[in-house]
Scaffold this motif. Structure first.
Motif, PDB file in Angstrom:
ATOM      1  N   ASN A 101      24.039   6.000  11.243  1.00  0.00           N
ATOM      2  CA  ASN A 101      23.383   5.895   9.941  1.00  0.00           C
ATOM      3  C   ASN A 101      24.338   5.294   8.910  1.00  0.00           C
ATOM      4  O   ASN A 101      23.941   4.443   8.113  1.00  0.00           O
ATOM      5  N   ALA A 102      25.585   5.714   8.927  1.00  0.00           N
ATOM      6  CA  ALA A 102      26.583   5.173   8.001  1.00  0.00           C
ATOM      7  C   ALA A 102      26.792   3.686   8.261  1.00  0.00           C
ATOM      8  O   ALA A 102      26.928   2.897   7.325  1.00  0.00           O
ATOM      9  N   ARG A 103      26.773   3.305   9.531  1.00  0.00           N
ATOM     10  CA  ARG A 103      26.928   1.887   9.883  1.00  0.00           C
ATOM     11  C   ARG A 103      25.751   1.066   9.368  1.00  0.00           C
ATOM     12  O   ARG A 103      25.926  -0.022   8.842  1.00  0.00           O
ATOM     13  N   ARG A 104      24.544   1.589   9.519  1.00  0.00           N
ATOM     14  CA  ARG A 104      23.358   0.887   9.022  1.00  0.00           C
ATOM     15  C   ARG A 104      23.446   0.666   7.512  1.00  0.00           C
ATOM     16  O   ARG A 104      23.156  -0.421   7.022  1.00  0.00           O
ATOM     17  N   ILE A 105      23.852   1.697   6.800  1.00  0.00           N
ATOM     18  CA  ILE A 105      23.981   1.589   5.335  1.00  0.00           C
ATOM     19  C   ILE A 105      25.019   0.535   4.986  1.00  0.00           C
ATOM     20  O   ILE A 105      24.810  -0.299   4.114  1.00  0.00           O
ATOM     21  N   ARG A 106      26.154   0.542   5.691  1.00  0.00           N
ATOM     22  CA  ARG A 106      27.217  -0.424   5.412  1.00  0.00           C
ATOM     23  C   ARG A 106      26.769  -1.847   5.712  1.00  0.00           C
ATOM     24  O   ARG A 106      27.061  -2.774   4.971  1.00  0.00           O
ATOM     25  N   ILE A 107      26.032  -2.040   6.787  1.00  0.00           N
ATOM     26  CA  ILE A 107      25.539  -3.376   7.128  1.00  0.00           C
ATOM     27  C   ILE A 107      24.569  -3.863   6.062  1.00  0.00           C
ATOM     28  O   ILE A 107      24.610  -5.025   5.660  1.00  0.00           O
ATOM     29  N   GLU A 108      23.698  -3.003   5.599  1.00  0.00           N
ATOM     30  CA  GLU A 108      22.771  -3.384   4.523  1.00  0.00           C
ATOM     31  C   GLU A 108      23.532  -3.782   3.262  1.00  0.00           C
ATOM     32  O   GLU A 108      23.176  -4.749   2.592  1.00  0.00           O
ATOM     33  N   GLN A 109      24.595  -3.053   2.939  1.00  0.00           N
ATOM     34  CA  GLN A 109      25.419  -3.402   1.783  1.00  0.00           C
ATOM     35  C   GLN A 109      26.064  -4.766   1.981  1.00  0.00           C
ATOM     36  O   GLN A 109      26.083  -5.592   1.058  1.00  0.00           O
ATOM     37  N   LEU A 110      26.579  -5.013   3.172  1.00  0.00           N
ATOM     38  CA  LEU A 110      27.214  -6.291   3.459  1.00  0.00           C
ATOM     39  C   LEU A 110      26.214  -7.442   3.374  1.00  0.00           C
ATOM     40  O   LEU A 110      26.547  -8.519   2.890  1.00  0.00           O
ATOM     41  N   LYS A 111      25.000  -7.212   3.869  1.00  0.00           N
ATOM     42  CA  LYS A 111      23.967  -8.241   3.773  1.00  0.00           C
ATOM     43  C   LYS A 111      23.690  -8.603   2.328  1.00  0.00           C
ATOM     44  O   LYS A 111      23.600  -9.768   1.966  1.00  0.00           O
ATOM     45  N   ARG A 112      23.551  -7.586   1.475  1.00  0.00           N
ATOM     46  CA  ARG A 112      23.291  -7.847   0.056  1.00  0.00           C
ATOM     47  C   ARG A 112      24.461  -8.590  -0.577  1.00  0.00           C
ATOM     48  O   ARG A 112      24.262  -9.539  -1.328  1.00  0.00           O
ATOM     49  N   ASN A 113      25.673  -8.174  -0.275  1.00  0.00           N
ATOM     50  CA  ASN A 113      26.852  -8.833  -0.830  1.00  0.00           C
ATOM     51  C   ASN A 113      26.987 -10.265  -0.346  1.00  0.00           C
ATOM     52  O   ASN A 113      27.380 -11.147  -1.096  1.00  0.00           O
ATOM     53  N   MET A 114      26.645 -10.493   0.923  1.00  0.00           N
ATOM     54  CA  MET A 114      26.741 -11.833   1.465  1.00  0.00           C
ATOM     55  C   MET A 114      25.802 -12.771   0.716  1.00  0.00           C
ATOM     56  O   MET A 114      26.158 -13.895   0.396  1.00  0.00           O
ATOM     57  N   LYS A 115      24.617 -12.302   0.416  1.00  0.00           N
ATOM     58  CA  LYS A 115      23.660 -13.121  -0.311  1.00  0.00           C
ATOM     59  C   LYS A 115      24.183 -13.470  -1.695  1.00  0.00           C
ATOM     60  O   LYS A 115      23.951 -14.561  -2.190  1.00  0.00           O
ATOM     61  N   LYS A 116      24.899 -12.550  -2.315  1.00  0.00           N
ATOM     62  CA  LYS A 116      25.437 -12.790  -3.648  1.00  0.00           C
ATOM     63  C   LYS A 116      26.653 -13.707  -3.595  1.00  0.00           C
ATOM     64  O   LYS A 116      26.828 -14.562  -4.441  1.00  0.00           O
ATOM     65  N   ASP A 117      27.517 -13.475  -2.617  1.00  0.00           N
ATOM     66  CA  ASP A 117      28.796 -14.169  -2.568  1.00  0.00           C
ATOM     67  C   ASP A 117      28.705 -15.567  -1.955  1.00  0.00           C
ATOM     68  O   ASP A 117      29.354 -16.484  -2.421  1.00  0.00           O
ATOM     69  N   ILE A 118      27.954 -15.714  -0.894  1.00  0.00           N
ATOM     70  CA  ILE A 118      27.891 -16.976  -0.177  1.00  0.00           C
ATOM     71  C   ILE A 118      26.437 -17.423  -0.106  1.00  0.00           C
ATOM     72  O   ILE A 118      25.580 -16.694   0.350  1.00  0.00           O
ATOM     73  N   LYS A 119      26.200 -18.630  -0.524  1.00  0.00           N
ATOM     74  CA  LYS A 119      24.840 -19.147  -0.512  1.00  0.00           C
ATOM     75  C   LYS A 119      24.626 -20.031   0.723  1.00  0.00           C
ATOM     76  O   LYS A 119      25.132 -21.141   0.794  1.00  0.00           O
ATOM     77  N   TYR A 120      23.952 -19.485   1.703  1.00  0.00           N
ATOM     78  CA  TYR A 120      23.595 -20.250   2.888  1.00  0.00           C
ATOM     79  C   TYR A 120      22.151 -20.709   2.807  1.00  0.00           C
ATOM     80  O   TYR A 120      21.656 -21.337   3.716  1.00  0.00           O
ATOM     81  N   GLY A 121      21.476 -20.355   1.771  1.00  0.00           N
ATOM     82  CA  GLY A 121      20.096 -20.747   1.597  1.00  0.00           C
ATOM     83  C   GLY A 121      19.156 -19.575   1.758  1.00  0.00           C
ATOM     84  O   GLY A 121      19.467 -18.584   2.420  1.00  0.00           O
ATOM     85  N   GLU A 122      18.024 -19.719   1.140  1.00  0.00           N
ATOM     86  CA  GLU A 122      17.029 -18.649   1.144  1.00  0.00           C
ATOM     87  C   GLU A 122      16.504 -18.356   2.546  1.00  0.00           C
ATOM     88  O   GLU A 122      16.302 -17.201   2.910  1.00  0.00           O
ATOM     89  N   LEU A 123      16.282 -19.407   3.340  1.00  0.00           N
ATOM     90  CA  LEU A 123      15.739 -19.196   4.685  1.00  0.00           C
ATOM     91  C   LEU A 123      16.722 -18.441   5.573  1.00  0.00           C
ATOM     92  O   LEU A 123      16.325 -17.595   6.371  1.00  0.00           O
ATOM     93  N   PHE A 124      18.015 -18.736   5.418  1.00  0.00           N
ATOM     94  CA  PHE A 124      19.020 -17.988   6.172  1.00  0.00           C
ATOM     95  C   PHE A 124      18.995 -16.519   5.752  1.00  0.00           C
ATOM     96  O   PHE A 124      19.013 -15.626   6.586  1.00  0.00           O
ATOM     97  N   GLY A 125      18.936 -16.272   4.457  1.00  0.00           N
ATOM     98  CA  GLY A 125      18.881 -14.899   3.953  1.00  0.00           C
ATOM     99  C   GLY A 125      17.674 -14.147   4.468  1.00  0.00           C
ATOM    100  O   GLY A 125      17.767 -12.981   4.860  1.00  0.00           O
ATOM    101  N   GLU A 126      16.510 -14.809   4.489  1.00  0.00           N
ATOM    102  CA  GLU A 126      15.296 -14.175   5.009  1.00  0.00           C
ATOM    103  C   GLU A 126      15.433 -13.882   6.499  1.00  0.00           C
ATOM    104  O   GLU A 126      14.978 -12.842   6.980  1.00  0.00           O
ATOM    105  N   CYS A 127      16.073 -14.795   7.226  1.00  0.00           N
ATOM    106  CA  CYS A 127      16.288 -14.594   8.659  1.00  0.00           C
ATOM    107  C   CYS A 127      17.158 -13.363   8.884  1.00  0.00           C
ATOM    108  O   CYS A 127      16.825 -12.505   9.705  1.00  0.00           O
ATOM    109  N   ILE A 128      18.236 -13.254   8.158  1.00  0.00           N
ATOM    110  CA  ILE A 128      19.148 -12.121   8.308  1.00  0.00           C
ATOM    111  C   ILE A 128      18.434 -10.817   7.966  1.00  0.00           C
ATOM    112  O   ILE A 128      18.625  -9.798   8.627  1.00  0.00           O
TER     113      ILE A 128
END
Length: 154
Positions: A5-32
């Protein structure tokens, strides 16, 4: 259980941060967003290593397609769900590689790939899905061609 459960929460946090920090495009973000929480997103350096390995292990044409004549066992399918009829375990991990080489390579299970295929192929024109251990490569060519190949014996 708490560890997972802690890992899931951390991965979700990383996903959100990745979207903010690195722009790979909206479609990549939706895929992730739709991929399983246990999916891995590789660094730029590790992604380059994986792409190099794919290019070293499989022959490609000058147009950037897999040279299917060099793959002994190959076939085409009309829909990715047809893979369910073959003997690929749904929990086997595969790398997702797009022809946009600035995008990171993502690793997830083939079951997750089948379930979210439309979101995966929407990210770039051409997509390769590879499992080096099994010798399997799947190419989604932008003209709606899905070809699967396996090196070695069937």
């Amino acid at each position: 259980m708490e560890d997972k459960n802690a890992r899931r929460i951390r991965i979700e946090q990383l996903k959100r941060n990745m979207k903010k920090d690195i722009k790979y495009g909206e479609l990549f973000g939706e895929c992730i967003d739709v991929l399983d929480v246990d999916s891995r997103i590789y660094s730029h350096e590790k992604s380059k290593e994986i792409v190099k390995r794919m290019v070293d292990e499989y022959n490609f044409s000058k147009w950037g397609r897999v040279d299917w004549k060099s793959i002994p066992h190959r076939f085409s399918i009309n829909n990715i769900t047809e893979l369910n009829t073959y003997t690929i375990a749904s929990n086997k991990n595969f790398f997702i590689i797009w022809n946009e080489y600035n995008l990171p390579v993502v690793e997830t299970t083939i079951g997750d790939i089948i379930k979210n295929f439309e979101d995966i192929i929407a990210v770039a024109f051409d997509t390769w899905i590879v499992n080096f251990d099994e010798g399997i490569i799947i190419e989604n060519y932008h003209e709606e061609e899905i070809t699967i190949g396996k090196k070695g014996s069937k």
